[in-house]
Design a protein around this motif. Sequence first.
Motif, PDB file in Angstrom:
ATOM      1  N   GLU A 439     -12.049 -62.914  20.079  1.00 35.53           N
ATOM      2  CA  GLU A 439     -13.019 -61.873  20.432  1.00 35.53           C
ATOM      3  C   GLU A 439     -12.578 -61.138  21.686  1.00 35.53           C
ATOM      4  O   GLU A 439     -12.570 -59.912  21.743  1.00 35.53           O
ATOM      5  N   ARG A 442      -9.679 -58.937  20.990  1.00 41.60           N
ATOM      6  CA  ARG A 442     -10.091 -57.767  20.212  1.00 41.60           C
ATOM      7  C   ARG A 442     -10.739 -56.734  21.150  1.00 41.60           C
ATOM      8  O   ARG A 442     -10.465 -55.545  21.097  1.00 41.60           O
ATOM      9  N   GLU A 443     -11.588 -57.231  22.037  1.00 43.70           N
ATOM     10  CA  GLU A 443     -12.239 -56.320  22.973  1.00 43.70           C
ATOM     11  C   GLU A 443     -11.217 -55.620  23.857  1.00 43.70           C
ATOM     12  O   GLU A 443     -11.280 -54.412  24.073  1.00 43.70           O
ATOM     13  N   GLU A 446      -9.510 -53.030  21.898  1.00 45.99           N
ATOM     14  CA  GLU A 446     -10.369 -51.869  21.685  1.00 45.99           C
ATOM     15  C   GLU A 446     -10.421 -50.986  22.919  1.00 45.99           C
ATOM     16  O   GLU A 446     -10.316 -49.763  22.856  1.00 45.99           O
ATOM     17  N   GLN A 447     -10.593 -51.656  24.064  1.00 40.47           N
ATOM     18  CA  GLN A 447     -10.647 -50.890  25.309  1.00 40.47           C
ATOM     19  C   GLN A 447      -9.346 -50.131  25.522  1.00 40.47           C
ATOM     20  O   GLN A 447      -9.348 -48.960  25.900  1.00 40.47           O
ATOM     21  N   GLU A 448      -8.249 -50.816  25.243  1.00 37.49           N
ATOM     22  CA  GLU A 448      -6.938 -50.211  25.377  1.00 37.49           C
ATOM     23  C   GLU A 448      -6.842 -48.969  24.503  1.00 37.49           C
ATOM     24  O   GLU A 448      -6.439 -47.891  24.941  1.00 37.49           O
ATOM     25  N   ALA A 449      -7.275 -49.121  23.230  1.00 31.38           N
ATOM     26  CA  ALA A 449      -7.209 -48.017  22.288  1.00 31.38           C
ATOM     27  C   ALA A 449      -8.058 -46.848  22.762  1.00 31.38           C
ATOM     28  O   ALA A 449      -7.655 -45.686  22.699  1.00 31.38           O
ATOM     29  N   GLU A 450      -9.245 -47.183  23.283  1.00 30.52           N
ATOM     30  CA  GLU A 450     -10.133 -46.126  23.775  1.00 30.52           C
ATOM     31  C   GLU A 450      -9.469 -45.358  24.916  1.00 30.52           C
ATOM     32  O   GLU A 450      -9.526 -44.133  24.979  1.00 30.52           O
ATOM     33  N   HIS A 453      -6.847 -43.161  23.597  1.00 30.57           N
ATOM     34  CA  HIS A 453      -7.466 -42.029  22.916  1.00 30.57           C
ATOM     35  C   HIS A 453      -7.895 -40.976  23.952  1.00 30.57           C
ATOM     36  O   HIS A 453      -7.583 -39.799  23.833  1.00 30.57           O
TER      37      HIS A 453
END
Lengths: 464, 276
Positions: A439, A442-443, A446-450, A453
Amino acid sequence: MSDRIADPVRFIDERTAAAPAIKKALRYLFPDHWSFLLGEIALYAFIVLIATGTYLALFFEPSVAKTVYHGSYAPLRGREMSEAYKSVLEISLTYKAGLLIRQTHHWAADVFMASIVLHLMRVFFTGAFRKPRELTYLIGLLLLFTSLLEGYLGYSLVDDLLSGIGLAIGYGVLLSLPFVGGPLGILIFGSTFPGKGVFESRMYIAHVFLIPALLATLIGLHLALVAARHHTQFRRDRRHTQRRLVGVPMFPGQAPRSLALLLIVAAVLFLLGGLVQINPIWQWGPFEPWLATNGAQPDWYLGWLIGALRLMPSFDVVVGHYTLIPNPFWGGVAFPLLVLFVLGAFPWIERRLTGDRSSHNLLDRPRDAPNRTAFGVAFLTWVFLVFVFGASDRVYVLFGLSYETLLTAFRVAIWVVPALAFLVVRRLCLQLQHADRIEERREEAEQEAEREHAERVRRREPVL
Amino acid sequence: MSRPAQSPSRRRARPLGAGRLLAMAIALVPVGAGVALAASQNGIVRPTYEPPKPTVALGEELFNANCASCHGIGGTGIEHPRATAGDISGAGPSLKGVGAMAADFYLRNGFMPLENIHTQPGRRRVLFTRKEIAALTAYVAALGNGPGVPHPQPGGGDISEGFKAFTEDCAGCHQSVARGGYVTGARVPPLQKLGPTEIAEAVRIGPYLMPRFTSHQISDPQLNSIIRYVQWTNRPDNRGGWSIGNLGPIPEGLIAWLAAIVLGALCLALGKRFSA
C-alpha cells in the motif's frame, strides 16, 4: 455577576495555591483513540461498586449466628439460616431498591473484571507496558488479581448455598499449599471449614474496607504513574512522535467525554441491575456443609480456576506417607500464579528476547510486533480454553457431548489450539505488514506519478 | 399405518446409479424377511389385530415383540447378551416385581423401549398408544407383586418443606431450581413441566443412576411437598428480572461480557465523535 465565580475561586486559590497544579491538570493531554477509554470503564464500574456497596453495607449483617426466617418468601419460611444470609434475603426481597442495588453491585463487579481484562488486552497488544511504564503495568496486574479476591469475598459473604460451596473449594485449595496449608487454613478460617463466626467478620472487614482501600490506593498510584509518564499514543501521522504527544486536553476535550462514559457505564450497570437477575440467592437457599447443588459455579472471573482444577490429571506429590502437594494446588494455586508470573514478567522477557531496551512512547499496532501478538493470542487462548472447560458440565447438559470426551478433548486442545493460534496469528501479522508495504509503495508511486503529471502540464509537454 | 409424507431416505433422494440400487436391495431384503408382525415406521412391532380394550394378552404380545429382546421372554431379565442368540439384543433387568409403577413411568415418558442398552434411558417420543401402554403396564404388573401407580397429592404439600427436602435429597444432582446437570455417567434431566405422578414415580423407582427413595427415606407427605416444590420451579420467583435460565454464574458471565463489549463499542463511538 462575575464576582460570584471569581470570588470563591480566589478564596480557594489564596488558601490552597492550587491554581498552577489545576491549570496543569486541565491541560493534560489525552491521546485521541477509543481504546484508551477501556480502562476508564473499569474505573467507573469501580465507582458504581463503591456507591452501591456502601448502600448494601448499611443493611448487611456479617454474622453466621443462626436464626429462623419468618419473612414474606414462602419457600424459605421456617428455615434455619445465618443472620448474614437472612439480611441479604431482606435486602433482596423486602427493602426498598435493595434488589436493584444488590444486583447492580454484582453486575458492576462482573463488568469491572471484564473491562480490566479488555484494558489489559489493549495494553498488552499495543506494547504499552514497555519502558518507561512497567510499574504502571505491574500495578494494573496487581489490581486485577486483588479484584478477583475482592469479588470472591463479596459473594462468599452472603452464605447462600453457592457461596458456601465456593468457600469449601477455596478452603480445599488453601489446604493444598505445601507445609503451610493446614495451619494457614486454621489461621484464616479460625477453625476447620466452615469456620466459626470469626471468619465471616474477617471476610466482611476485608471486603468492605481493607481491600477496597487497597484497590483505591492502587488505582490512585496507577493513574498517578500514567500521568507522570504521560499517555502513550499511536503514530497516526508525522505529528505523533516519541517526544511529542498529540491529543485532546483534559478540559474542554476529555472531561465531557469521560463524564459521558461515567454516565453510560452507570446507566448500563443500573439497567442490568434492574432488568436482568443475577445471583438469585433466594432460589439457592442457605448453605449447610452437607448440601450441594449440581453445577455450582463461581462468578465468571474465577471460572478459569475451576476449569484448571477439573482439567488437572489427578495426582498428588507424595513423599513417604506425607502428601507434600495435594492435587488442588496445581489448578488452584500454581496455575494462577503462573499466569500472573508470565504476564508480570513479560516486559522483561520481551526485552531479553528482542534486545530492545529503549523507551517507547509510541504504541505498536498488533501487527507491528508479530511475535508478541502471536504469543499474546496463544496465551489468551490457553487461559480461555481452561476457562471454558470450567463450564463443561453445562456444555454436556446442553449439547450432549459426554464429559469424559470433553475432558480428553480439552486436555489436548489446550496445548494444540494455542500453538496453532500462535502460528496463524503470526502469519496474519506478517501478511498485514506486507500488505501495508505494498500500500505504501503504491501511494508513493501514485504521488510520484501525480508530480510528474503536474510537471509535464507545467512544461506544456504532451500529456499521455 | 400411514407412511410419513417424506421418509428420511426420500428427502435425500439423488439419481440412483445401478450400484446404489443393488446395495439398497441387498440391505432391504433381510429386514423384509425378518418381520413377521407388522413393523411400523418407528420400529414398534404390533400384532396385526389389536383388541379394542387393553388386555394383558395384548400386553404380552407387544412385550414379546418389543421388549423381550432385552428383558427376556416373560420379563425374566437377560444378564449377558449372547452374540449368537438370534434377536436377543441386550441386557435388560428382570421386570418381575417392578410393578405397574415402573412400567407406567418408563412407557408414558418414552424411556422404553430403549434403542440401545448402552444409552441412558430418557424422555423420547412416546411410540405406543395409550391403550398399548395400558396393556403393557397390566402385563408387567402381572409378572410379579409390585407397587401400583402412585397418586400423590401435592396440593397438601408444603412448599418450604419441599424446598428444604429437595435441596437435601435432589439438588446435588438436579440443581437447586431443578435445572438438571451432570453426574458421573449420566445426564441429569431438568424437572420442569412434569406431572405429579411422574415425579412421585421417579422418586420411588430411581430410574437409571438416580437412587430409589423408599417411604422410610421420604414419607408420602414429604413427597407431596417435594412435588409441590418441583412444580413451583416451572415458574420460580424471578423478581430480579430476566432469569437467564436460572442457571447461575455461567449465563451471568456471558451477559457481563456482552455488557463489557457493548461498553467497549460505545467507547468507539465516543472516541470517534470527539476526534479532531
